[in-house]
Design a protein around this motif. Sequence first.
Motif, PDB file in Angstrom:
ATOM      1  N   MET A 104     -50.625 -10.064  29.951  1.00 48.19           N
ATOM      2  CA  MET A 104     -49.762  -9.991  31.135  1.00 48.19           C
ATOM      3  C   MET A 104     -50.494 -10.388  32.417  1.00 48.19           C
ATOM      4  SD  MET A 104     -47.369  -6.613  30.341  1.00 48.19           S
ATOM      5  CE  MET A 104     -48.382  -5.601  31.335  1.00 48.19           C
ATOM      6  N   PHE A 105     -51.816 -10.483  32.361  1.00 47.53           N
ATOM      7  CA  PHE A 105     -52.573 -10.768  33.580  1.00 47.53           C
ATOM      8  C   PHE A 105     -52.202 -12.106  34.234  1.00 47.53           C
ATOM      9  CE2 PHE A 105     -56.452 -11.747  36.055  1.00 47.53           C
ATOM     10  CZ  PHE A 105     -56.330 -10.709  36.959  1.00 47.53           C
ATOM     11  N   PRO A 106     -51.908 -13.163  33.478  1.00 48.33           N
ATOM     12  CA  PRO A 106     -51.495 -14.406  34.145  1.00 48.33           C
ATOM     13  C   PRO A 106     -50.281 -14.234  35.071  1.00 48.33           C
ATOM     14  CG  PRO A 106     -52.055 -14.876  31.881  1.00 48.33           C
ATOM     15  CD  PRO A 106     -52.077 -13.370  32.030  1.00 48.33           C
ATOM     16  N   ALA A 112     -49.750 -13.098  42.644  1.00 48.44           N
ATOM     17  CA  ALA A 112     -50.662 -13.006  43.782  1.00 48.44           C
ATOM     18  C   ALA A 112     -50.821 -14.359  44.473  1.00 48.44           C
ATOM     19  CB  ALA A 112     -52.022 -12.482  43.324  1.00 48.44           C
ATOM     20  N   LYS A 113     -50.968 -15.407  43.680  1.00 46.12           N
ATOM     21  CA  LYS A 113     -51.153 -16.745  44.266  1.00 46.12           C
ATOM     22  C   LYS A 113     -49.921 -17.214  45.027  1.00 46.12           C
ATOM     23  CE  LYS A 113     -54.761 -18.803  41.505  1.00 46.12           C
ATOM     24  NZ  LYS A 113     -55.142 -19.937  40.676  1.00 46.12           N
ATOM     25  N   HIS A 114     -48.754 -16.827  44.560  1.00 49.14           N
ATOM     26  CA  HIS A 114     -47.506 -17.256  45.197  1.00 49.14           C
ATOM     27  C   HIS A 114     -46.946 -16.194  46.143  1.00 49.14           C
ATOM     28  CE1 HIS A 114     -47.901 -20.119  41.892  1.00 49.14           C
ATOM     29  NE2 HIS A 114     -47.252 -20.933  42.704  1.00 49.14           N
ATOM     30  N   ARG A 115     -47.724 -15.134  46.352  1.00 49.81           N
ATOM     31  CA  ARG A 115     -47.365 -14.059  47.284  1.00 49.81           C
ATOM     32  C   ARG A 115     -45.953 -13.527  47.047  1.00 49.81           C
ATOM     33  NH1 ARG A 115     -50.437 -16.569  52.471  1.00 49.81           N
ATOM     34  NH2 ARG A 115     -52.501 -16.030  51.712  1.00 49.81           N
ATOM     35  N   LEU A 116     -45.681 -13.214  45.788  1.00 50.82           N
ATOM     36  CA  LEU A 116     -44.379 -12.659  45.420  1.00 50.82           C
ATOM     37  C   LEU A 116     -44.305 -11.189  45.843  1.00 50.82           C
ATOM     38  CD1 LEU A 116     -43.913 -14.267  41.892  1.00 50.82           C
ATOM     39  CD2 LEU A 116     -43.155 -15.115  44.115  1.00 50.82           C
ATOM     40  N   THR A 117     -43.119 -10.656  45.753  1.00 50.80           N
ATOM     41  CA  THR A 117     -42.903  -9.258  46.108  1.00 50.80           C
ATOM     42  C   THR A 117     -42.279  -8.501  44.944  1.00 50.80           C
ATOM     43  OG1 THR A 117     -40.712  -9.717  47.009  1.00 50.80           O
ATOM     44  CG2 THR A 117     -42.570  -9.813  48.555  1.00 50.80           C
ATOM     45  N   SER A 121     -41.965  -5.316  48.604  1.00 44.97           N
ATOM     46  CA  SER A 121     -43.363  -5.151  49.004  1.00 44.97           C
ATOM     47  C   SER A 121     -44.213  -6.232  48.343  1.00 44.97           C
ATOM     48  CB  SER A 121     -43.893  -3.787  48.575  1.00 44.97           C
ATOM     49  OG  SER A 121     -43.173  -2.767  49.217  1.00 44.97           O
ATOM     50  N   PRO A 122     -45.155  -6.793  49.082  1.00 46.57           N
ATOM     51  CA  PRO A 122     -45.998  -7.834  48.479  1.00 46.57           C
ATOM     52  C   PRO A 122     -46.845  -7.278  47.342  1.00 46.57           C
ATOM     53  CG  PRO A 122     -46.668  -7.397  50.759  1.00 46.57           C
ATOM     54  CD  PRO A 122     -45.494  -6.514  50.460  1.00 46.57           C
ATOM     55  N   VAL A 123     -47.019  -8.091  46.308  1.00 46.93           N
ATOM     56  CA  VAL A 123     -47.904  -7.679  45.220  1.00 46.93           C
ATOM     57  C   VAL A 123     -49.328  -7.659  45.758  1.00 46.93           C
ATOM     58  CG1 VAL A 123     -46.396  -8.619  43.419  1.00 46.93           C
ATOM     59  CG2 VAL A 123     -48.250 -10.019  44.336  1.00 46.93           C
ATOM     60  N   PRO A 124     -50.202  -6.860  45.168  1.00 50.48           N
ATOM     61  CA  PRO A 124     -51.594  -6.835  45.637  1.00 50.48           C
ATOM     62  C   PRO A 124     -52.240  -8.218  45.533  1.00 50.48           C
ATOM     63  CG  PRO A 124     -51.178  -4.992  44.160  1.00 50.48           C
ATOM     64  CD  PRO A 124     -49.972  -5.886  44.092  1.00 50.48           C
ATOM     65  N   ARG A 125     -53.137  -8.488  46.428  1.00 51.02           N
ATOM     66  CA  ARG A 125     -53.907  -9.732  46.389  1.00 51.02           C
ATOM     67  C   ARG A 125     -54.676  -9.791  45.073  1.00 51.02           C
ATOM     68  NH1 ARG A 125     -52.949 -13.390  50.602  1.00 51.02           N
ATOM     69  NH2 ARG A 125     -52.352 -12.195  52.411  1.00 51.02           N
ATOM     70  N   LEU A 126     -55.100 -10.985  44.722  1.00 47.54           N
ATOM     71  CA  LEU A 126     -55.704 -11.206  43.406  1.00 47.54           C
ATOM     72  C   LEU A 126     -56.949 -10.343  43.171  1.00 47.54           C
ATOM     73  CD1 LEU A 126     -55.547 -12.645  40.746  1.00 47.54           C
ATOM     74  CD2 LEU A 126     -56.765 -14.573  41.752  1.00 47.54           C
ATOM     75  N   PHE A 127     -57.816 -10.202  44.163  1.00 48.71           N
ATOM     76  CA  PHE A 127     -59.013  -9.391  43.959  1.00 48.71           C
ATOM     77  C   PHE A 127     -58.641  -7.944  43.639  1.00 48.71           C
ATOM     78  CE2 PHE A 127     -62.260  -6.453  45.521  1.00 48.71           C
ATOM     79  CZ  PHE A 127     -63.327  -6.856  44.734  1.00 48.71           C
ATOM     80  N   LEU A 128     -57.755  -7.365  44.444  1.00 49.88           N
ATOM     81  CA  LEU A 128     -57.337  -5.983  44.206  1.00 49.88           C
ATOM     82  C   LEU A 128     -56.611  -5.867  42.877  1.00 49.88           C
ATOM     83  CD1 LEU A 128     -57.012  -3.049  45.023  1.00 49.88           C
ATOM     84  CD2 LEU A 128     -55.021  -3.709  46.392  1.00 49.88           C
TER      85      LEU A 128
END
Length: 147
Positions: A104-106, A112-117, A121-128
């Motif tokens: 499921m990680f992809p 995160a790359k497409h800044r979906l919500t 609420s925005p999904v966490p950034r890729l690092f987090l």
Amino acid sequence: MAPFIALVSSFILFRCIGWLGAGYFDNWQHALQAAVALMLLLTASAHWGKRRADLVRMVPPTFPNPALIVTVTGLLEIAGAIGILLPALSLASALCLVLLFLAMFPANVYAAKHRLTIAGSPVPRLFLRTVLQLVFLAAVVLASPLV
């Protein structure tokens, strides 16, 4: 963040219940198994609720039938939540959950790359998101009979 909060807070709650005398939760691993199960039931509930459309959008377009993928992953999360609690299935469930989280990680990367919500609420950034995924993987491994 809600799954992380559910995991940590329920683990603390179950450990406190164990310290108060509930024998099953007096074992940290049993408390962690229950916390993982609760977290998985929470995440699975989003697969059919008002967050479903957001989860479907998270599936990268290279995968066919994203709605089916969301349904299947939700069912697998429920199966994993049940299995991690059953001694005879705990090891197999933990191994399957590790594979499921990796599979499921992809979707998390794509979101995160497409800044979906999710629910606005925005999904966490890729690092987090990556750190959270590692925490969830560690929780499943630690909750298994492997440890």
